[in-house]
Design a protein around this motif. Structure first.
Motif, PDB file in Angstrom:
ATOM      1  N   SER A 150       0.855  -1.175   0.000  1.00  0.00           N
ATOM      2  CA  SER A 150       0.000   0.000   0.000  1.00  0.00           C
ATOM      3  C   SER A 150       0.889   1.222   0.000  1.00  0.00           C
ATOM      4  O   SER A 150       2.118   1.125   0.054  1.00  0.00           O
ATOM      5  CB  SER A 150      -0.911   0.019   1.232  1.00  0.00           C
ATOM      6  OG  SER A 150      -0.157   0.298   2.392  1.00  0.00           O
ATOM      7  N   LEU A 151       0.256   2.375  -0.066  1.00  0.00           N
ATOM      8  CA  LEU A 151       1.040   3.606  -0.037  1.00  0.00           C
ATOM      9  C   LEU A 151       1.843   3.718   1.256  1.00  0.00           C
ATOM     10  O   LEU A 151       2.944   4.267   1.265  1.00  0.00           O
ATOM     11  CB  LEU A 151       0.094   4.802  -0.189  1.00  0.00           C
ATOM     12  CG  LEU A 151       0.728   6.167  -0.492  1.00  0.00           C
ATOM     13  CD1 LEU A 151       1.656   6.083  -1.698  1.00  0.00           C
ATOM     14  CD2 LEU A 151      -0.356   7.211  -0.723  1.00  0.00           C
ATOM     15  N   LEU A 152       1.321   3.180   2.336  1.00  0.00           N
ATOM     16  CA  LEU A 152       2.065   3.198   3.597  1.00  0.00           C
ATOM     17  C   LEU A 152       3.308   2.329   3.544  1.00  0.00           C
ATOM     18  O   LEU A 152       4.258   2.550   4.299  1.00  0.00           O
ATOM     19  CB  LEU A 152       1.165   2.743   4.748  1.00  0.00           C
ATOM     20  CG  LEU A 152       0.231   3.806   5.332  1.00  0.00           C
ATOM     21  CD1 LEU A 152      -0.704   3.167   6.345  1.00  0.00           C
ATOM     22  CD2 LEU A 152       1.022   4.931   5.960  1.00  0.00           C
ATOM     23  N   ASP A 153       3.319   1.343   2.677  1.00  0.00           N
ATOM     24  CA  ASP A 153       4.521   0.535   2.539  1.00  0.00           C
ATOM     25  C   ASP A 153       5.635   1.312   1.841  1.00  0.00           C
ATOM     26  O   ASP A 153       6.813   0.983   1.980  1.00  0.00           O
ATOM     27  CB  ASP A 153       4.223  -0.746   1.754  1.00  0.00           C
ATOM     28  CG  ASP A 153       3.410  -1.732   2.560  1.00  0.00           C
ATOM     29  OD1 ASP A 153       3.601  -1.795   3.782  1.00  0.00           O
ATOM     30  OD2 ASP A 153       2.556  -2.419   1.974  1.00  0.00           O
ATOM     31  N   ILE A 154       5.259   2.330   1.077  1.00  0.00           N
ATOM     32  CA  ILE A 154       6.247   3.187   0.417  1.00  0.00           C
ATOM     33  C   ILE A 154       6.674   4.307   1.350  1.00  0.00           C
ATOM     34  O   ILE A 154       7.859   4.619   1.461  1.00  0.00           O
ATOM     35  CB  ILE A 154       5.652   3.778  -0.878  1.00  0.00           C
ATOM     36  CG1 ILE A 154       5.195   2.672  -1.820  1.00  0.00           C
ATOM     37  CG2 ILE A 154       6.692   4.684  -1.564  1.00  0.00           C
ATOM     38  CD1 ILE A 154       4.371   3.169  -2.995  1.00  0.00           C
ATOM     39  N   ALA A 155       5.687   4.910   1.994  1.00  0.00           N
ATOM     40  CA  ALA A 155       5.928   6.048   2.887  1.00  0.00           C
ATOM     41  C   ALA A 155       5.448   5.673   4.283  1.00  0.00           C
ATOM     42  O   ALA A 155       4.350   6.060   4.704  1.00  0.00           O
ATOM     43  CB  ALA A 155       5.181   7.278   2.363  1.00  0.00           C
ATOM     44  N   PRO A 156       6.226   4.916   5.033  1.00  0.00           N
ATOM     45  CA  PRO A 156       5.741   4.331   6.294  1.00  0.00           C
ATOM     46  C   PRO A 156       5.414   5.340   7.380  1.00  0.00           C
ATOM     47  O   PRO A 156       4.690   5.011   8.318  1.00  0.00           O
ATOM     48  CB  PRO A 156       6.893   3.416   6.717  1.00  0.00           C
ATOM     49  CG  PRO A 156       8.087   3.900   5.974  1.00  0.00           C
ATOM     50  CD  PRO A 156       7.584   4.448   4.691  1.00  0.00           C
ATOM     51  N   LYS A 157       5.913   6.582   7.258  1.00  0.00           N
ATOM     52  CA  LYS A 157       5.609   7.590   8.278  1.00  0.00           C
ATOM     53  C   LYS A 157       4.388   8.420   7.903  1.00  0.00           C
ATOM     54  O   LYS A 157       4.074   9.403   8.580  1.00  0.00           O
ATOM     55  CB  LYS A 157       6.817   8.503   8.485  1.00  0.00           C
ATOM     56  CG  LYS A 157       8.041   7.788   9.047  1.00  0.00           C
ATOM     57  CD  LYS A 157       9.144   8.737   9.392  1.00  0.00           C
ATOM     58  CE  LYS A 157       9.813   9.370   8.198  1.00  0.00           C
ATOM     59  NZ  LYS A 157      10.586   8.433   7.389  1.00  0.00           N
ATOM     60  N   ALA A 158       3.673   8.017   6.848  1.00  0.00           N
ATOM     61  CA  ALA A 158       2.534   8.798   6.365  1.00  0.00           C
ATOM     62  C   ALA A 158       1.204   8.358   6.964  1.00  0.00           C
ATOM     63  O   ALA A 158       0.152   8.729   6.472  1.00  0.00           O
ATOM     64  CB  ALA A 158       2.460   8.720   4.843  1.00  0.00           C
ATOM     65  N   GLY A 159       1.253   7.599   8.034  1.00  0.00           N
ATOM     66  CA  GLY A 159       0.019   7.153   8.662  1.00  0.00           C
ATOM     67  C   GLY A 159      -0.653   8.217   9.495  1.00  0.00           C
ATOM     68  O   GLY A 159      -1.841   8.134   9.800  1.00  0.00           O
ATOM     69  N   THR A 160       0.100   9.258   9.867  1.00  0.00           N
ATOM     70  CA  THR A 160      -0.450  10.312  10.716  1.00  0.00           C
ATOM     71  C   THR A 160       0.300  11.607  10.464  1.00  0.00           C
ATOM     72  O   THR A 160       1.448  11.595  10.012  1.00  0.00           O
ATOM     73  CB  THR A 160      -0.325   9.937  12.203  1.00  0.00           C
ATOM     74  OG1 THR A 160      -0.821  11.015  13.006  1.00  0.00           O
ATOM     75  CG2 THR A 160       1.123   9.659  12.586  1.00  0.00           C
ATOM     76  N   CYS A 161      -0.344  12.724  10.779  1.00  0.00           N
ATOM     77  CA  CYS A 161       0.309  14.029  10.726  1.00  0.00           C
ATOM     78  C   CYS A 161       0.565  14.569  12.125  1.00  0.00           C
ATOM     79  O   CYS A 161       0.972  15.723  12.286  1.00  0.00           O
ATOM     80  CB  CYS A 161      -0.538  15.017   9.929  1.00  0.00           C
ATOM     81  SG  CYS A 161      -0.457  14.748   8.132  1.00  0.00           S
ATOM     82  N   ALA A 162       0.328  13.762  13.133  1.00  0.00           N
ATOM     83  CA  ALA A 162       0.589  14.177  14.507  1.00  0.00           C
ATOM     84  C   ALA A 162       2.065  14.510  14.675  1.00  0.00           C
ATOM     85  O   ALA A 162       2.940  13.726  14.315  1.00  0.00           O
ATOM     86  CB  ALA A 162       0.186  13.069  15.474  1.00  0.00           C
ATOM     87  N   GLY A 163       2.337  15.683  15.191  1.00  0.00           N
ATOM     88  CA  GLY A 163       3.709  16.089  15.424  1.00  0.00           C
ATOM     89  C   GLY A 163       4.409  16.682  14.221  1.00  0.00           C
ATOM     90  O   GLY A 163       5.604  17.007  14.308  1.00  0.00           O
ATOM     91  N   ALA A 164       3.714  16.847  13.097  1.00  0.00           N
ATOM     92  CA  ALA A 164       4.331  17.420  11.906  1.00  0.00           C
ATOM     93  C   ALA A 164       4.754  18.861  12.170  1.00  0.00           C
ATOM     94  O   ALA A 164       4.021  19.635  12.796  1.00  0.00           O
ATOM     95  CB  ALA A 164       3.356  17.378  10.731  1.00  0.00           C
TER      96      ALA A 164
END
Length: 209
Positions: free
Chosen positions: A36-50
């Motif tokens: 999935s897209l999360l497998d490419i960008a594993p830190k993209a599951g949340t914007c907390a702390g951005a």
């Protein structure tokens, strides 16, 4: 490999508005057991702390607009799709940014961190009313619209990379991707950048050679 077999059991990540892409010739980011897209960008599951929360998009938010870009710019091969996805994820640190803050080049941004001169060309291709003397204003017109923001990498590939580079990407071979990085993006192949590409290639069903 048939395009229809590249990604099976498709469903979109997220529910933001984007056109329904039913054509079997247009590749789509899908969530499967194998990728999935999360497998490419594993830190993209949340914007907390951005650091810049207004710029951050989660994978669920990004996917519909990436699908839309593939449709708009007719991205029909897994190799090209993997190159686009890995470039965006790497350049934005998993979709956390769409403006260059480090070192802070005025007017550089969108999801592939395009240079100001390319943002101007891109904005003109979209028929936006832009003033080339103000690169920050040009960028703002692109980043305010997620479809434009996430469409930049596909636009760049299809308008700024030559046929030789594109043909190399379609093969799925490492040297084809390396040529895209050095001859079209005019930057350096690094282990970190290559790791993103390898993950994207796996998700898109590219057999890396």
């Amino acid at each position: 490999m048939r395009l229809s077999s590249v990604l099976a059991s498709l469903f979109y990540l997220g529910a933001l508005s984007a056109p329904s892409l039913a054509s079997p010739t247009v590749l789509t980011i899908a969530k499967r057991t194998s990728g999935s897209l999360l497998d490419i960008a594993p830190k993209a599951g949340t914007c907390a702390g951005a650091k810049f929360p207004n710029e951050c998009k989660t994978a669920a938010e990004a996917a519909p607009f990436i699908n839309q870009a593939f449709h708009t710019y007719c991205i029909t091969t897994p190799g090209e799709a993997a190159a686009i996805l890995s470039t965006m994820a790497f350049e934005t640190v998993d979709f956390k940014y769409n403006v260059n803050h480090f070192p802070g080049v005025p007017g550089q941004g969108t999801r592939n961190m395009q240079s100001p001169q390319f943002n101007l060309l891109y904005a003109q291709s979209l028929k936006l009313a832009v003033d080339g003397s103000d690169p920050k204003a040009v960028l703002a017109q692109l980043t305010v619209n997620p479809a434009y923001d996430f469409g930049s990498a596909a636009w760049f590939l299809t308008t700024q990379c030559n046929d030789t580079v594109r043909s190399g990407l379609k093969t799925g071979k490492l040297e084809g991707w390396q040529a895209y990085i050095t001859e079209c993006l005019h930057t350096t192949v690094t282990p970190e950048r290559q790791a993103y590409w390898e993950r994207a290639a796996k998700v898109m069903g590219v057999s890396i050679e």
